[in-house]
Design a protein around this motif. Structure first.
Motif, mmCIF file in Angstrom:
data_model
loop_
_atom_site.group_PDB
_atom_site.id
_atom_site.type_symbol
_atom_site.label_atom_id
_atom_site.label_comp_id
_atom_site.label_asym_id
_atom_site.label_seq_id
_atom_site.Cartn_x
_atom_site.Cartn_y
_atom_site.Cartn_z
ATOM 1 N N TRP A 77 7.099 19.639 2.662
ATOM 2 C CA TRP A 77 5.918 19.093 2.239
ATOM 3 C C TRP A 77 5.960 17.695 1.612
ATOM 4 N N ASP A 80 4.190 13.298 1.232
ATOM 5 C CA ASP A 80 2.812 13.419 1.691
ATOM 6 C C ASP A 80 2.801 13.411 3.081
ATOM 7 N N GLY A 83 -0.886 13.017 4.287
ATOM 8 C CA GLY A 83 -1.430 11.774 4.015
ATOM 9 C C GLY A 83 -0.894 10.683 5.148
ATOM 10 N N GLU A 84 0.330 10.795 5.179
ATOM 11 C CA GLU A 84 1.035 9.645 5.966
ATOM 12 C C GLU A 84 0.617 10.027 7.384
ATOM 13 N N GLU A 143 1.207 17.517 -8.581
ATOM 14 C CA GLU A 143 0.664 16.380 -8.028
ATOM 15 C C GLU A 143 1.500 16.116 -6.781
ATOM 16 N N ALA A 144 2.546 16.235 -7.039
ATOM 17 C CA ALA A 144 3.479 15.708 -5.614
ATOM 18 C C ALA A 144 3.369 16.516 -4.467
ATOM 19 N N TYR A 145 2.835 17.842 -4.427
ATOM 20 C CA TYR A 145 2.674 18.504 -3.306
ATOM 21 C C TYR A 145 1.312 19.180 -3.087
ATOM 22 N N SER A 148 -1.464 16.219 -2.967
ATOM 23 C CA SER A 148 -1.592 15.597 -1.785
ATOM 24 C C SER A 148 -2.156 16.101 -0.633
ATOM 25 N N VAL A 149 -1.695 17.246 -0.389
ATOM 26 C CA VAL A 149 -2.228 17.967 0.610
ATOM 27 C C VAL A 149 -3.643 18.188 0.717
ATOM 28 N N ALA A 152 -5.590 14.724 1.051
ATOM 29 C CA ALA A 152 -5.845 14.203 2.519
ATOM 30 C C ALA A 152 -6.687 14.797 3.415
#
Length: 230
Positions: A77, A80, A83-84, A143-145, A148-149, A152
């Motif tokens: 994961w 991102d 998001g990408e 916040e990193a994982y 972000s999911v 999106a």
């Protein structure tokens, strides 16, 4: 540093990395089985011939080990991916058929990530529980994982519906994630199959996408959907 000392340092580093990975794997299994608050560092260390001091040296303590476990589980994961994916396929949002395809592909990506059988089963379970706030690591990891999911899917809902009300977008996102969460949390070693031999994972993924399209106002409840998933 001479060659002998250099080789010794490399060897010690490799041993430390191996010990670190073994402790992460052991801790992940125990955290899922018993819950993070009911697992003691000494229990994890003793099960792999390590001391409590070794755990503190490698991870800095219980919180450091917990974050390391989540980061290992969340490797697929990273960066991102949702998001990408949305950014690379943003042109699809210019048409109704493209919006339908975008939702299908995002749902498919979610199920693939959540049910990745190349990873240890505890990784799938941990990520599922983290998405629903049951297993929260540090704010940095969250916040990193996790965030972000969710972000999106929230953004996708707003772009398609024109509804920027956060609660509506969040509930739509959670309705997509819940079926994948359920499968990840009860995942069997072999895929479930119905009486016709079709994968229940696949069928649930398809119905989740259909429900997402309906709730985004793109199809009515009875409309057949194109076979977009392999």
């Amino acid at each position: 540093m001479d060659k002998i000392e250099e080789n010794a340092a490399i060897g010690m580093s490799l041993l430390s990395e191996r010990a670190r990975l073994e402790l992460i794997m052991a801790a992940g299994e125990l955290f899922i089985k018993h819950g993070k608050n009911d697992v003691r560092l000494l229990e994890i260390a003793a099960g792999h011939g390590e001391s409590l001091e070794d755990v503190y040296c490698l991870f800095g303590g219980e919180d450091g080990l917990w974050d390391a476990v989540v980061e290992y589980a969340a490797q697929p994961w990273a960066a991102d991916p949702f998001g990408e994916f949305a950014r690379k396929n943003e042109s699809l949002l210019s048409s109704r058929s493209g919006q339908e395809l975008m939702i299908f592909m995002m749902v498919e990506l979610l199920f693939k990530k959540m049910l990745d059988k190349s990873r240890p089963r505890w990784c799938m379970k941990l990520m599922a529980r983290m998405l629903f706030g049951e297993a929260m690591p540090s704010q940095r990891i969250t916040e990193a994982y996790r965030d972000s999911v969710i972000a999106a899917f929230v953004k996708l809902y707003a772009r398609i519906t024109g509804n920027y009300e956060q609660n509506a977008a969040f509930c739509w996102s959670m309705a997509i994630m819940a079926p994948a969460y359920m499968l990840a949390d009860v995942q069997a070693d072999k895929p479930f199959a119905d009486e016709n031999g079709s994968s229940i994972e696949r069928n649930l993924m398809y119905m989740t996408a259909k429900n997402a399209l309906f709730n985004a106002g793109l199809v009515d409840g009875m409309a057949p959907l194109p076979q977009l998933m392999d």
